[in-house]
Design an enzyme around this catalytic site. Structure first.
Site, PDB file in Angstrom:
ATOM      1  N   ASP A   1      35.270  17.754  21.813  1.00  0.00           N
ATOM      2  CA  ASP A   1      35.736  18.671  22.884  1.00  0.00           C
ATOM      3  C   ASP A   1      34.723  18.681  23.970  1.00  0.00           C
ATOM      4  OD1 ASP A   1      37.905  19.495  21.163  1.00  0.00           O
ATOM      5  OD2 ASP A   1      36.782  21.205  20.540  1.00  0.00           O
TER       6      ASP A   1
ATOM      7  N   ASP B   1      48.765  22.100  15.760  1.00  0.00           N
ATOM      8  CA  ASP B   1      47.519  22.941  15.384  1.00  0.00           C
ATOM      9  C   ASP B   1      48.201  23.738  14.470  1.00  0.00           C
ATOM     10  OD1 ASP B   1      45.807  21.895  17.181  1.00  0.00           O
ATOM     11  OD2 ASP B   1      46.337  23.046  18.848  1.00  0.00           O
TER      12      ASP B   1
END
Lengths: 194, 252
Positions: free
Chosen positions: B130, B11
């Site tokens: 997600d 990330d």
């Protein structure tokens, strides 16, 4: 000088980076004279066969590629475009290889094939120095059938040509530029061809 | 034989690797290129970079990073975060990314998937979802990094996205992410068995057994994890040796 053919397909830059990592200078170009006069030519690419062939014809690169006398390495879509015909968009391709390009059809296995798979039955100096059944990174929905031109085999759905060779034309279905140390060995072997 | 893939995820915020828990409490985890190089040398099969800031002014930082990664590592990598237009994708691929992952923008405009797959090929279009299991037992799609719930069921959206040309699904379970209690086997297996494209399972890796479980029971084609690799709780060579000994098809 190594010329990497620039056309409307992805991944061209990655090949230049991979050559840099093994200390080889190259130029990414669609200039006919530069490609014609290069010591070696790499014909990479990912994308759609029909659109890529149309682009090559529009730029007169199709006639140039089939006229090349120096070692040429087709990668992924490059391999498929060097074949006679592709089922992708029912496209007539460059015809260096007599091998047909077909779509993987499997009720079980996923298409595209994405990931690391083995190559075996090496029949080219491109694979000198590799362990048996070396792993390479591969991403594709269409494949070259087995033929007399096959110089390495991979199994997915069925055994298919991971590599082809005909005179000065070499081609691999997988991505040596993304295949770690194995890929670097293959690129070095190509660079060292006479 | 095609092998199962181990994918470390980095990330990225402002050009640095960061890691949060359940999408919150962000911590610094090092230089992305250094980590990427280390992982590729250790046997990672691919890498994923998710830009979690991805504002317009930060785009240039991301493109610089993509160039550095492409120049330095010899395995494939995917870039995602904030991609909403064909031009975003063109620039990332042109600078050396092998694939891009799209999420919220694709949900809001499914035609984007078709446009991208037509232009660049399905093989480089990863649809990230997600997902969260709600009290009714169904898995729903969440947007905006998990902040916005939708009424769409994950299996329906995944099917639609594949029909439009998505070449892979990156499935992150918000229930499992950051818990280190294992991947979401049920939804991964549902997607993997129903879809014709590879499914990358993400969220919940805590032990080497969790990877075995998600490959064998979840039928995942690849497993993605972040913090356990960044903080060296599991090292990739040991993980791959373990999986291989457990008869999972792995590249050693």
């Amino acid at each position: 000088m190594i010329a990497i053919i620039k056309y409307n397909a992805g991944n061209v830059q990655s090949v230049q980076y991979a050559l840099q990592r093994i200390g080889v200078e190259s130029v990414v170009t669609d200039d006919i004279d530069t490609i014609y006069n290069a010591d070696k030519v790499i014909f990479p690419g990912v994308g759609h066969a029909q659109f890529a062939m149309q682009y090559l014809r529009d730029k007169n690169l199709d006639k140039l590629i089939i006229s090349l006398q120096q070692p040429v390495l087709g990668i992924c879509l490059g391999l498929q475009l060097l074949c006679k015909h592709s089922e992708e968009g029912d496209t007539d391709c460059l015809g260096i290889f007599d091998t047909p390009i077909k779509l993987f059809a499997s009720p079980v296995l996923k298409v595209p094939q994405i990931g690391w798979n083995n190559i075996y039955n090496y029949k080219s100096t491109l694979f000198d120095g590799l362990a048996d059944e070396a792993f390479v990174y591969t991403v594709h929905s269409y494949y070259a059938a087995l033929s007399e031109e096959t110089t390495a085999v991979t199994d997915y759905v069925l055994p298919y040509s991971a590599a082809l060779q005909q005179n000065n034309f070499y081609a691999v279905q997988f991505h040596p530029e993304k295949s770690g140390a194995v890929g670097e060995t293959i690129l070095k072997n190509f660079i060292q061809l006479p | 034989m095609l092998t199962k893939r181990i994918i470390p995820c980095l990330d990225i915020r402002d050009g640095r690797t960061v890691k949060g828990i359940n999408f919150e409490n962000i911590r610094d985890a090092g230089d992305p290129v250094e980590l990427a190089l280390l992982y590729s040398q250790q046997g990672a099969d691919e890498l994923v970079f998710l830009d979690i800031t991805a504002t317009v002014e930060k785009r240039k930082t991301l493109i610089e990073l993509v160039k550095r990664v492409a120049a330095n590592i010899n395995i494939p990598f995917t870039v995602g975060g904030g991609i909403s237009a064909v031009e975003d994708v063109a620039v990332l691929l042109q600078h050396g990314a092998d694939k891009v992952s799209i999420n919220t923008a694709a949900f809001k405009n499914p035609g984007l998937i078709k446009e991208l797959s037509n232009r660049f090929g399905s093989q480089c279009i990863v649809l990230a979802i997600d997902t969260k299991k709600e009290a009714d037992g169904e898995w729903y799609v969440y947007l905006n990094g998990g902040r916005t719930k939708t009424e769409a069921k994950t299996i329906d959206w995944a099917n639609q996205a594949v029909a439009l040309g998505a070449g892979e699904i990156l499935l992150t379970s918000m229930n499992n992410d950051g818990t280190k209690a294992g991947f979401a086997v049920d939804i991964t297996s549902l997607l993997s068995n129903q879809l014709s494209v590879p499914v990358i399972a993400s969220g919940g890796a805590g032990t080497m057994q969790h990877f075995k479980e998600i490959f064998e029971e979840g039928n995942a084609d690849a497993a993605l994890a972040a913090s356990i690799f960044h903080y060296k709780e599991i090292e990739i060579p040991a993980l791959k040796a373990y999986l291989s000994a457990e008869k999972i098809s792995i590249r050693l």
